[in-house]
Design a protein around this motif. Structure first.
Motif, PDB file in Angstrom:
ATOM      1  N   VAL A 144      13.152   0.321   6.687  1.00  0.00           N
ATOM      2  CA  VAL A 144      12.918   0.894   5.369  1.00  0.00           C
ATOM      3  C   VAL A 144      11.698   0.190   4.772  1.00  0.00           C
ATOM      4  CG1 VAL A 144      14.523  -0.680   4.177  1.00  0.00           C
ATOM      5  CG2 VAL A 144      13.908   1.507   3.139  1.00  0.00           C
ATOM      6  N   VAL A 145      10.725   0.976   4.355  1.00  0.00           N
ATOM      7  CA  VAL A 145       9.475   0.448   3.808  1.00  0.00           C
ATOM      8  C   VAL A 145       9.469   0.695   2.307  1.00  0.00           C
ATOM      9  CG1 VAL A 145       6.959   0.555   3.895  1.00  0.00           C
ATOM     10  CG2 VAL A 145       8.299   0.935   5.977  1.00  0.00           C
ATOM     11  N   ALA A 146       9.241  -0.363   1.544  1.00  0.00           N
ATOM     12  CA  ALA A 146       9.217  -0.266   0.086  1.00  0.00           C
ATOM     13  C   ALA A 146       7.907  -0.827  -0.446  1.00  0.00           C
ATOM     14  CB  ALA A 146      10.389  -1.027  -0.514  1.00  0.00           C
ATOM     15  N   PRO A 147       7.417  -0.318  -1.577  1.00  0.00           N
ATOM     16  CA  PRO A 147       6.140  -0.792  -2.128  1.00  0.00           C
ATOM     17  C   PRO A 147       6.177  -2.233  -2.627  1.00  0.00           C
ATOM     18  CG  PRO A 147       6.761   1.344  -3.043  1.00  0.00           C
ATOM     19  CD  PRO A 147       7.963   0.811  -2.334  1.00  0.00           C
ATOM     20  N   SER A 148       7.380  -2.743  -2.951  1.00  0.00           N
ATOM     21  CA  SER A 148       7.496  -4.096  -3.482  1.00  0.00           C
ATOM     22  C   SER A 148       8.875  -4.644  -3.178  1.00  0.00           C
ATOM     23  CB  SER A 148       7.274  -4.098  -5.002  1.00  0.00           C
ATOM     24  OG  SER A 148       8.298  -3.358  -5.645  1.00  0.00           O
ATOM     25  N   ARG A 149       9.015  -5.956  -3.301  1.00  0.00           N
ATOM     26  CA  ARG A 149      10.323  -6.573  -3.059  1.00  0.00           C
ATOM     27  C   ARG A 149      11.353  -6.061  -4.062  1.00  0.00           C
ATOM     28  NH1 ARG A 149      11.852 -13.063  -2.662  1.00  0.00           N
ATOM     29  NH2 ARG A 149      14.119 -12.733  -2.481  1.00  0.00           N
ATOM     30  N   LEU A 206      13.242  -2.997  -2.864  1.00  0.00           N
ATOM     31  CA  LEU A 206      13.968  -3.023  -1.601  1.00  0.00           C
ATOM     32  C   LEU A 206      15.413  -2.570  -1.779  1.00  0.00           C
ATOM     33  CD1 LEU A 206      12.680  -6.265   0.169  1.00  0.00           C
ATOM     34  CD2 LEU A 206      12.357  -3.900   0.919  1.00  0.00           C
ATOM     35  N   SER A 207      16.036  -2.916  -2.921  1.00  0.00           N
ATOM     36  CA  SER A 207      17.412  -2.486  -3.152  1.00  0.00           C
ATOM     37  C   SER A 207      17.512  -0.969  -3.173  1.00  0.00           C
ATOM     38  CB  SER A 207      17.934  -3.064  -4.467  1.00  0.00           C
ATOM     39  OG  SER A 207      18.046  -4.471  -4.387  1.00  0.00           O
ATOM     40  N   GLN A 208      16.529  -0.315  -3.783  1.00  0.00           N
ATOM     41  CA  GLN A 208      16.502   1.146  -3.776  1.00  0.00           C
ATOM     42  C   GLN A 208      16.340   1.663  -2.355  1.00  0.00           C
ATOM     43  OE1 GLN A 208      13.694   2.743  -6.704  1.00  0.00           O
ATOM     44  NE2 GLN A 208      13.739   0.769  -7.752  1.00  0.00           N
ATOM     45  N   GLY A 209      15.519   0.955  -1.566  1.00  0.00           N
ATOM     46  CA  GLY A 209      15.318   1.357  -0.179  1.00  0.00           C
ATOM     47  C   GLY A 209      16.595   1.253   0.629  1.00  0.00           C
ATOM     48  N   ARG A 234       0.819  -1.213   0.000  1.00  0.00           N
ATOM     49  CA  ARG A 234       0.000   0.000   0.000  1.00  0.00           C
ATOM     50  C   ARG A 234       0.857   1.269   0.000  1.00  0.00           C
ATOM     51  NH1 ARG A 234      -4.447  -0.349   4.613  1.00  0.00           N
ATOM     52  NH2 ARG A 234      -4.924   1.677   3.699  1.00  0.00           N
ATOM     53  N   ALA A 235       2.150   1.096   0.230  1.00  0.00           N
ATOM     54  CA  ALA A 235       3.040   2.267   0.243  1.00  0.00           C
ATOM     55  C   ALA A 235       3.188   2.830  -1.168  1.00  0.00           C
ATOM     56  CB  ALA A 235       4.401   1.879   0.800  1.00  0.00           C
ATOM     57  N   ARG A 236       3.218   4.140  -1.262  1.00  0.00           N
ATOM     58  CA  ARG A 236       3.354   4.792  -2.563  1.00  0.00           C
ATOM     59  C   ARG A 236       4.805   5.097  -2.909  1.00  0.00           C
ATOM     60  NH1 ARG A 236      -1.589   9.249  -2.873  1.00  0.00           N
ATOM     61  NH2 ARG A 236      -3.311   7.764  -2.670  1.00  0.00           N
ATOM     62  N   ARG A 237       5.659   5.086  -1.900  1.00  0.00           N
ATOM     63  CA  ARG A 237       7.064   5.415  -2.128  1.00  0.00           C
ATOM     64  C   ARG A 237       7.911   4.762  -1.040  1.00  0.00           C
ATOM     65  NH1 ARG A 237       4.482   9.608   0.228  1.00  0.00           N
ATOM     66  NH2 ARG A 237       5.397  10.480   2.140  1.00  0.00           N
ATOM     67  N   ILE A 238       9.202   4.792  -1.241  1.00  0.00           N
ATOM     68  CA  ILE A 238      10.141   4.267  -0.246  1.00  0.00           C
ATOM     69  C   ILE A 238      10.244   5.255   0.914  1.00  0.00           C
ATOM     70  CG2 ILE A 238      12.573   3.730   0.176  1.00  0.00           C
ATOM     71  CD1 ILE A 238      12.681   2.780  -2.771  1.00  0.00           C
ATOM     72  N   SER A 239      10.236   4.735   2.127  1.00  0.00           N
ATOM     73  CA  SER A 239      10.340   5.600   3.307  1.00  0.00           C
ATOM     74  C   SER A 239      11.128   4.887   4.395  1.00  0.00           C
ATOM     75  CB  SER A 239       8.948   5.986   3.828  1.00  0.00           C
ATOM     76  OG  SER A 239       8.233   4.831   4.231  1.00  0.00           O
TER      77      SER A 239
END
Length: 242
Positions: free
Chosen positions: A46-51, A54-57, A29-34
């Motif tokens: 670190v919360v990411a919209p998809s697996r 996660l690397s970007q996160g 449900r997250a719209r962006r990395i936080s």
């Protein structure tokens, strides 16, 4: 294409500078990395919209390593419920007392104010106090949920009382279920009531769009003070009974 890009997954924990921990979390449900700070676990999340993101996160968290270190250093230390402690309960202040020969916690009105008494020592005492708060949370939040369901003309939902550390509540409109953190009953009554309105409103709008907040406003009026209270005091509540 990065052939050797690390394959992260939900729940992984990585080490940051000075031995601090970063936990990876996927929230569709997250719209962006936080990034958020889990004060109870004393770790960054670190919360990411998809697996796949996660690397970007992780890369983002590494860039914010100094900020994370500062926040973790100032995080509130978790403490169990202990005799002599004063704890909030829907706007009241309860004093905790340990009494020999008593098992489950019970609330008493005394000349010096409300007292919550339970038996046991250490972890046993803390667990009995927590169980009392969980029971009160279920009763209060079930009643307020039903109240707002009726106001919106909604049918019944399944309610769960949990100990979430990332959010105060969540609503899944597709299976009509709502989850609440029991800790919200340590907040003022209006704040706990707001949480029920917040989650029930998601049955109408699953997002946090202006249309969604209009539904919340229609239920309780100005919701900003309650949101600000949780933002300011939420870490302290998550640390109590840790």
């Amino acid at each position: 294409m990065k052939l050797f890009q690390p394959k992260y997954k939900d729940g992984d924990r990585l080490s940051l500078k000075d031995g601090q921990t970063l936990r990876l979390s996927v929230n569709t449900r997250a719209r962006r990395i936080s990034i958020r700070i889990d004060a109870r676990e004393r770790e960054a999340v670190v919360v990411a919209p998809s697996r796949s993101t996660l690397s970007q996160g992780v890369a983002f968290a590494l860039q914010k390593a100094d900020w994370i270190a500062q926040k973790l250093d100032s995080a509130v230390e978790a403490k169990p419920f202990m005799a002599g402690m004063s704890v909030g309960y829907l706007g009241q202040t309860l004093r905790l007392e340990a009494v020999a020969g008593v098992s489950a916690a019970r609330l008493y009105d005394t000349e010096t104010g409300p007292v919550l008494r339970a038996g046991g020592e250490g972890e046993a005492f803390s667990r009995r106090i927590e169980n009392w708060f969980r029971r009160q949370a279920r009763a209060f939040l079930l009643e307020r949920t039903e109240h707002y369901l009726q106001k919106l003309g909604q049918g019944p939902v399944r309610v769960s009382i949990v100990d979430t550390r990332s959010r105060w509540g969540s609503c899944s409109p597709h299976n009509r279920s709502i989850r609440y953190s029991w800790r919200v009953v340590m907040a003022p009554r209006a704040v706990a009531d707001y949480l029920a309105a917040h989650e029930v409103a998601h049955l109408v709008r699953a997002d946090h769009s202006p249309e969604y907040w209009a539904v919340v406003t229609g239920l309780i009026g100005d919701h900003k003070p309650m949101r600000q209270w949780l933002k300011a005091h939420g870490a302290q509540l998550h640390a109590i009974g840790g």
